[in-house]
Design an enzyme around this catalytic site. Structure first.
Site, short mmCIF file in Angstrom:
data_model
loop_
_atom_site.label_atom_id
_atom_site.label_comp_id
_atom_site.label_asym_id
_atom_site.label_seq_id
_atom_site.Cartn_x
_atom_site.Cartn_y
_atom_site.Cartn_z
N SER A 121 0.67 -1.18 0.20
CA SER A 121 -0.12 -0.05 -0.06
C SER A 121 0.84 1.38 0.19
O SER A 121 0.34 2.31 -0.29
CB SER A 121 -0.83 0.22 1.15
OG SER A 121 -1.58 -1.20 1.38
N HIS A 142 -2.28 -2.90 -6.62
CA HIS A 142 -2.69 -2.70 -5.22
C HIS A 142 -4.32 -2.91 -5.24
O HIS A 142 -4.89 -2.05 -5.79
CB HIS A 142 -2.45 -1.23 -5.01
CG HIS A 142 -2.92 -0.66 -3.58
ND1 HIS A 142 -3.51 0.48 -3.17
CD2 HIS A 142 -2.87 -1.51 -2.30
CE1 HIS A 142 -3.71 0.34 -2.07
NE2 HIS A 142 -3.46 -0.66 -1.55
N GLU A 154 -5.03 -0.39 -8.21
CA GLU A 154 -3.95 0.66 -8.80
C GLU A 154 -2.80 -0.15 -9.41
O GLU A 154 -2.29 -1.01 -8.59
CB GLU A 154 -3.71 1.36 -7.74
CG GLU A 154 -4.66 2.34 -6.91
CD GLU A 154 -4.23 3.11 -5.95
OE1 GLU A 154 -4.47 4.49 -5.89
OE2 GLU A 154 -3.49 2.75 -4.81
N ASN A 192 -4.62 5.66 -1.07
CA ASN A 192 -4.09 5.73 0.48
C ASN A 192 -3.29 7.17 0.74
O ASN A 192 -3.41 7.59 1.99
CB ASN A 192 -3.10 4.51 0.52
CG ASN A 192 -3.71 3.24 0.79
OD1 ASN A 192 -5.05 3.28 0.73
ND2 ASN A 192 -3.15 2.07 0.77
N1 NAD Z 1 -5.41 -4.34 4.91
C1 NAD Z 1 -5.90 -3.44 3.99
O1 NAD Z 1 -6.88 -3.08 4.04
C2 NAD Z 1 -4.85 -3.48 2.74
C3 NAD Z 1 -5.26 -2.89 1.75
C4 NAD Z 1 -4.65 -2.85 0.61
C5 NAD Z 1 -3.17 -3.47 0.45
N2 NAD Z 1 -3.01 -3.91 1.61
C6 NAD Z 1 -1.45 -4.34 1.69
O2 NAD Z 1 -1.29 -5.65 1.39
C7 NAD Z 1 -0.46 -6.43 2.35
C8 NAD Z 1 -0.84 -7.32 3.21
O3 NAD Z 1 -1.59 -6.54 4.04
P1 NAD Z 1 -2.80 -7.31 5.07
O4 NAD Z 1 -3.54 -6.60 5.74
O5 NAD Z 1 -3.60 -8.62 4.21
O6 NAD Z 1 -1.67 -8.31 6.42
P2 NAD Z 1 -2.05 -9.45 7.19
O7 NAD Z 1 -1.18 -9.06 8.47
O8 NAD Z 1 -3.60 -9.40 7.39
O9 NAD Z 1 -1.86 -10.70 6.38
C9 NAD Z 1 -0.35 -10.76 5.91
C10 NAD Z 1 -0.24 -12.48 5.80
O10 NAD Z 1 1.00 -12.82 5.42
C11 NAD Z 1 1.44 -13.94 5.69
N3 NAD Z 1 3.01 -13.80 5.80
C12 NAD Z 1 3.83 -13.34 6.57
N4 NAD Z 1 4.99 -13.77 6.22
C13 NAD Z 1 5.14 -14.72 5.29
C14 NAD Z 1 5.74 -15.45 4.25
N5 NAD Z 1 7.07 -15.11 4.71
N6 NAD Z 1 5.26 -16.07 3.47
C15 NAD Z 1 4.09 -16.39 3.18
N7 NAD Z 1 3.11 -15.69 4.00
C16 NAD Z 1 3.67 -14.91 4.92
C17 NAD Z 1 0.84 -13.85 7.27
O11 NAD Z 1 0.99 -15.13 7.87
C18 NAD Z 1 -0.38 -13.09 7.35
O12 NAD Z 1 -1.24 -14.15 7.02
C19 NAD Z 1 0.39 -5.29 3.03
O13 NAD Z 1 1.38 -4.94 1.94
C20 NAD Z 1 -0.82 -4.06 2.96
O14 NAD Z 1 0.10 -2.88 3.02
C21 NAD Z 1 -3.71 -3.89 2.80
#
Ligand code: NAD
Length: 594
Positions: A121, A142, A154, A192
């Site tokens: 993000s 994204h 995005e 964002n």
């Molecule tokens: N939460 C949101 O609203 C949102 C929206 C758009 C983008 N994002 C982006 O998406 C990405 C993930 O965010 P999220 O909110 O889903 O996080 P989250 O913490 O909910 O999920 C992350 C997942 O990654 C896994 N993980 C960690 N290390 C790993 C590895 N080495 N190999 C495989 N899996 C692994 C974890 O076990 C976890 O299930 C981030 O870059 C975030 O900025 C988040």
């Protein structure tokens, strides 16, 4: 030749990853979903199954559709499972070193022609790409939360991303039923960069006890038509993720203080209050992962008084503009006796005419009977003298937005009105305390900030100054309930809740166009399709009026002296040029030819 994407890999099945797997599988692609451990894999798979079961229960997906979709997904632990896929989307936590490590490993494991995409993000896609030996095949994709529902993607190209990679990913977005906006690699991209300053500011309001979480969320939903309030959205995003995004944006985005994470966020993350995913964040949820909010110790008691305030029967409304006319209608329809005071019989006649027109529309639309209309009109008496306010129980002033005029009015009301009367101002931007001291009965003065059009908008901000009594606030809130309006109580600071949170975001959007990062059209798309906003910022600016928006933004800046609130020069120039928005057929867009 364009690439065919037959199989994709998704790394990380958290809040975003689980949804992204669903998006691809729904479009008929085979997906290899990868996690770090068996436990995390199991959790991710359950999240995804839960989401699909809800879609089936709501009739949005057939049971067979769900089963076929699940058959296209292979779940695995470790990146080795991704050797054959054509594309990988990484969705692991928002840490640069972790993402770089994963990309370096993906580079080794994946076939040479595979495209590697990150769902980051806020981190630099360029910095992630250089961890691989194929930076020209690395791109940002994204997605927005919840990924299966939000239409926007995005697409982030770096200076080295190949054009054919960009083109193929754009085509893939279309195949997924998504709308893409392609941009360059800047902290927070479009959505964002515009959203997180607002979210952080909403958290700072909670931290400062400026208004309650419920009131802040209700204000933004009812005042701006947003699909969810900022604190509920923080819980959906996840406070840990939100913290990392803010922190990165602060460091990468020019150290704008508005992105420095509010200390409360870090405290909540440390305490394990991560939002929906942990069952508790700003709100408390039925169980981890559940969207169902349950009552907790901060939930307002339902024993709060209901029903009409017994001490208010007759209401004075001062003013003859759009707001005054709407407010007269609202009170008269709700059964209050109304004394309308304008500056002359001619003005009163006009207000009366507009009131009748509006009520007639209600009759035509079947919202009001003719008897109700006649009764409402019959409840209003018309006057050109403030002296007729000597026996009212509440005065609402909606005269011109000039402090000297309002102060003189409040001084007069002080002389005319009986003791104990609630004196309210509908000001959108002036300090209510100025009116309160002019009236010399500050405990009885409150802000009642109605929204335009008052008969339609369900929100009223009840503004308490440092001198307003509890009884006055309670009466004001009870009056709002009697008007079937949702009252949110807030402190007397520039912009109250809604404008304080809305206008800096609009101003930031203008700055983004000014910096040539994106276009008004793409930004409008991004906020509507990525965040579910009913209007994009430029559509809204043109409706509100650029002059009005600039005036509000100036007030916010002057009161808070926050450098990030300084009005965008482009906004100032457009106002100077007379491009004020729809009302003159030209603002950010030209409406004369439409
Ligand atoms: N939460 C949101 O609203 C949102 C929206 C758009 C983008 N994002 C982006 O998406 C990405 C993930 O965010 P999220 O909110 O889903 O996080 P989250 O913490 O909910 O999920 C992350 C997942 O990654 C896994 N993980 C960690 N290390 C790993 C590895 N080495 N190999 C495989 N899996 C692994 C974890 O076990 C976890 O299930 C981030 O870059 C975030 O900025 C988040």
């Amino acid at each position: 030749m364009a690439r065919e994407f037959g199989s994709v890999g998704v790394v990380g099945l958290g809040t975003m990853g689980a949804g992204i797997v669903e998006v691809f599988a729904r479009s008929g692609l085979s997906v290899t979903a990868v996690e770090i451990s068996d436990a995390a894999l199991h959790r991710g798979e359950s999240t995804m199954r839960g989401s699909l079961d809800r879609a089936v229960a709501k009739g949005k997906l057939s049971a067979e559709g769900r089963d076929a979709l699940l058959e296209r997904v292979t779940f695995a632990v470790g990146l080795d499972a991704l050797g054959d896929v054509d594309l990988v989307i990484e969705a692991v936590p928002e840490h640069l070193d972790l993402k770089q490590r994963i990309f370096a490993e993906l580079d080794k494991v994946c076939k040479p022609e595979a495209i590697l995409a990150t769902n980051t993000s806020s981190l630099s896609v360029t910095e992630i790409s250089v961890a691989t030996g194929r930076p020209n095949q690395v791109i940002g994709m994204h997605f927005f939360n919840p990924a299966p529902i939000m239409k926007l993607v995005e697409v982030v190209r770096t200076v080295v991303t190949s054009q054919d990679v960009v083109t193929d990913i754009e085509a893939l977005c279309e195949r997924l039923g998504k709308v893409d906006v392609t941009i360059t690699d800047r902290a927070g991209f479009i959505a964002n960069a515009l959203l997180f300053g607002y979210l952080n500011q909403a958290v700072s309001m909670v931290e400062a006890k400026y208004a309650t979480r419920e009131d802040i969320d209700a204000a933004m939903k009812l005042g701006c038509g947003l699909p969810m309030g900022p604190l509920a959205l923080m819980d959906l995003i996840g406070l840990d993720t939100a913290y990392e995004i803010l922190d990165t944006m602060y460091r990468r985005g020019g150290r704008d203080r508005r992105h420095a994470p509010v200390p409360l966020i870090k405290q909540m993350v440390t305490a394990g209050l991560l939002g929906r995913k942990s069952g508790r964040g700003f709100y408390t949820y039925e169980k981890p992962g559940s969207p169902v909010v349950v009552a907790d110790e901060l939930t307002p008691s339902s024993t709060a008084e209901h029903g009409r305030p017994t001490n208010i029967a007759k209401v004075g409304v001062v003013g003859s503009g759009t707001m005054a006319t709407g407010i007269i209608e609202v009170f008269a329809k709700a059964g209050f006796e109304v004394v309308s005071v304008t500056r002359g019989a001619e003005k009163s006649a006009k207000v009366c005419e507009r009131l009748k027109t509006s009520l007639n529309k209600g009759v035509v639309r079947g919202k009001l009977t003719e008897q109700d209309r006649d009764a409402a009109i019959g409840r209003v008496t018309w006057s050109a003298s403030l002296d007729h306010l000597s026996d009212v129980d509440l005065v609402v002033e909606a005269v011109v937005e000039e402090l000297s005029v309002k102060k003189a009015l409040f001084a007069s009301l002080d002389e005319i009105c009986k003791p104990g009367v609630v004196l309210a101002t509908t000001t959108s931007s002036l300090p209510v305390i100025e009116c309160a001291v002019a009236a010399e009965r500050p405990a009885d003065v409150v802000g009642l900030h109605f929204f335009n059009p008052a008969p339609v908008m369900g929100l009223v901000e009840v503004v308490r100054t440092i001198r307003t009594s509890d009884a006055t606030v309670q009466t004001a809130a009870a009056v709002c309930r009697a008007l079937a309006k949702h009252a949110v109580v807030c402190a007397d600071r520039s912009g109250f809740v809604v404008n304080a949170l809305l206008f800096p975001y609009l101003n930031d959007a203008v700055k983004m166009v000014e910096a040539s990062y994106s276009t008004a059209d793409d930004i409008d798309y991004a906020m509507k399709l990525g965040c579910g906003y009913p209007m994009g910022p430029f559509e809204l600016l043109d409706v509100v009026g650029l002059d009005v928006s600039l005036a509000i933004q100036r007030e916010l800046y002057l009161e808070l002296r926050e450098p990030g609130f300084a009005p965008a020069p482009l906004l100032e120039h457009l106002v100077t040029a007379g491009y004020l928005g729809r009302k003159v057929s030209r603002g950010f867009r030209d409406y004369s030819k439409r």
